[in-house]
Design an enzyme around this catalytic site. Structure first.
Site, short mmCIF file in Angstrom:
data_model
loop_
_atom_site.label_atom_id
_atom_site.label_comp_id
_atom_site.label_asym_id
_atom_site.label_seq_id
_atom_site.Cartn_x
_atom_site.Cartn_y
_atom_site.Cartn_z
N ASP A 90 38.41 85.05 56.68
CA ASP A 90 37.96 83.86 57.23
C ASP A 90 36.60 83.87 57.10
O ASP A 90 35.64 85.01 57.49
CB ASP A 90 38.35 84.13 58.76
N ASP B 263 38.93 85.08 61.96
CA ASP B 263 37.84 85.35 62.95
C ASP B 263 38.42 85.40 64.48
O ASP B 263 37.60 85.54 65.56
CB ASP B 263 36.90 84.13 62.85
N SER B 264 39.78 85.25 64.63
CA SER B 264 40.45 85.71 65.92
C SER B 264 40.00 87.12 66.25
O SER B 264 40.22 87.35 67.29
CB SER B 264 41.97 85.29 65.81
N GLU C 276 36.89 76.69 58.24
CA GLU C 276 37.51 75.46 59.16
C GLU C 276 36.68 74.22 58.60
O GLU C 276 35.47 74.32 58.78
CB GLU C 276 37.38 75.76 60.44
N GLU D 141 46.68 73.64 61.72
CA GLU D 141 46.78 74.27 62.88
C GLU D 141 47.14 72.92 63.93
O GLU D 141 46.22 72.12 64.02
CB GLU D 141 45.59 75.22 63.54
N LYS E 126 39.02 81.56 53.86
CA LYS E 126 39.42 80.57 54.52
C LYS E 126 38.16 79.83 55.28
O LYS E 126 37.19 80.71 55.71
CB LYS E 126 40.52 80.71 55.40
O1 KIV Z 1 41.45 83.38 62.82
C1 KIV Z 1 42.74 83.13 62.94
O2 KIV Z 1 43.39 84.19 63.41
C2 KIV Z 1 43.19 81.76 62.43
C3 KIV Z 1 44.56 81.34 63.10
C4 KIV Z 1 44.60 79.87 63.14
C5 KIV Z 1 45.43 82.12 62.25
O3 KIV Z 1 42.63 81.14 61.90
#
Ligand code: KIV
Length: 295
Positions: free
Chosen positions: A84, A45-46, A116, A183, A114
């Site tokens: 993500d 999500d970056s 968080e 992280e 993925k």
């Molecule tokens: O979204 C992202 O790029 C991440 C980084 C921590 C790799 O989750």
């Protein structure tokens, strides 16, 4: 080479082979990563900051993630693609969370998802795992919490906080997570987690003891001169050469040096009749259309 399966990636990590992950958000860079032998591509999500111009990951939507994941999946054949889950895509109810996780596989073709979160998310991880959705946890610094944290500080810097991270890791492993992204936590904490769980740990800003490493591609390439996290290392400084190429192109266009013969196609004999028909018989000059005159 086909995309590595989760048992294969786990076996490599068990043999002590470090797993290599980079973020990728589009077809061109995904192909380059794959050609370089990167094992997994994280459509992170970056993307909100690197490609979409947002100040954080918070505005990124599930549709954004699916769109970019599809591009990465289409462009690759031998990398494991992880999508993500963005802000609010798994927080408003477990059914919606599992559905969104499943969309990453079903609608976008990702191999894993993925999210968080720590121990509190174990039921969600369990449901995804039962549904056949491979899931990677992300603990330590969780950028989606940046509004609460007031930025992006390292996590696990007290004994209590470090212990909570170990407990989070264990809870996610027990719930079925197949890997953990760690992280921005102290080296000792990442090492303790890596020694405690059997699933692969993939670190970013968490030291050398994880079973794999991930970086945001733009940081690694030095594409943003204003933002260069120390943990990304310096593998390239591409902002300056790219800006220089754009500036030279602009300059060439403005002074009429681009395009030249090498960048142009000439019709030659095949256009003889066309040229003759457009030659002004009185002046001998080629007739120009209004559009050509204006340009
Ligand atoms: O979204 C992202 O790029 C991440 C980084 C921590 C790799 O989750």
């Amino acid at each position: 080479m086909p995309r590595p399966t989760i048992p294969e990636l786990r076996a490599r990590a068990d043999r002590g082979e470090p797993l290599v992950m980079l973020t990728a958000y589009d077809a061109t860079f995904a192909r380059l990563c794959e050609a370089a032998g990167v094992d997994f591509l994280l459509v992170g999500d970056s993307v909100g900051m690197t490609l979409l111009g947002h100040a954080s990951t918070v505005p990124v939507t599930m549709e954004d993630m699916l769109h970019h994941t599809r591009a990465v999946v289409r462009a690759t054949t031998s990398a494991h693609v992880v999508c993500d889950l963005p802000f609010l895509s798994y927080h408003t109810g477990e059914d919606e969370a599992v559905r969104n996780a499943g969309r990453a596989l079903q609608d976008a073709g990702a191999q894993s998802v993925k999210f968080e979160g720590g121990a509190r998310w174990a039921p969600f991880v369990q449901r995804c795992t039962e549904a056949g959705i491979p899931i990677m946890g992300h603990i330590g610094l969780r950028p989606q919490q940046s509004s609460l944290l007031g930025g992006y500080p390292a996590q696990g810097r007290t004994s209590e906080a470090a212990e909570r991270l170990v407990q989070d890791a264990v809870a996610l492993e027990e719930a079925g997570a197949w890997a953990l992204l760690l992280e921005k936590m102290p080296v000792e904490v990442a090492q303790a987690i890596t020694q405690t769980v059997r699933i692969p740990t993939i670190g970013i800003g968490s030291g050398p003891h994880c079973r794999g490493q991930v970086q945001v591609m733009h940081d690694l390439l030095g594409l943003d001169e204003q933002f260069r996290p120390r943990h990304a290392g310096r593998y390239a400084d591409l902002a300056a050469p790219i800006r220089d190429a754009f500036a030279r192109y602009a300059d060439d266009v403005r002074r009429g040096a681009f395009p030249g013969d090498a960048q142009s196609v000439r019709g030659g004999e095949s256009l003889a009749a066309f040229r003759a028909a457009r030659t002004d018989t009185a002046t001998g000059e080629t007739t120009r259309t209004g559009e050509e005159r204006a340009s």
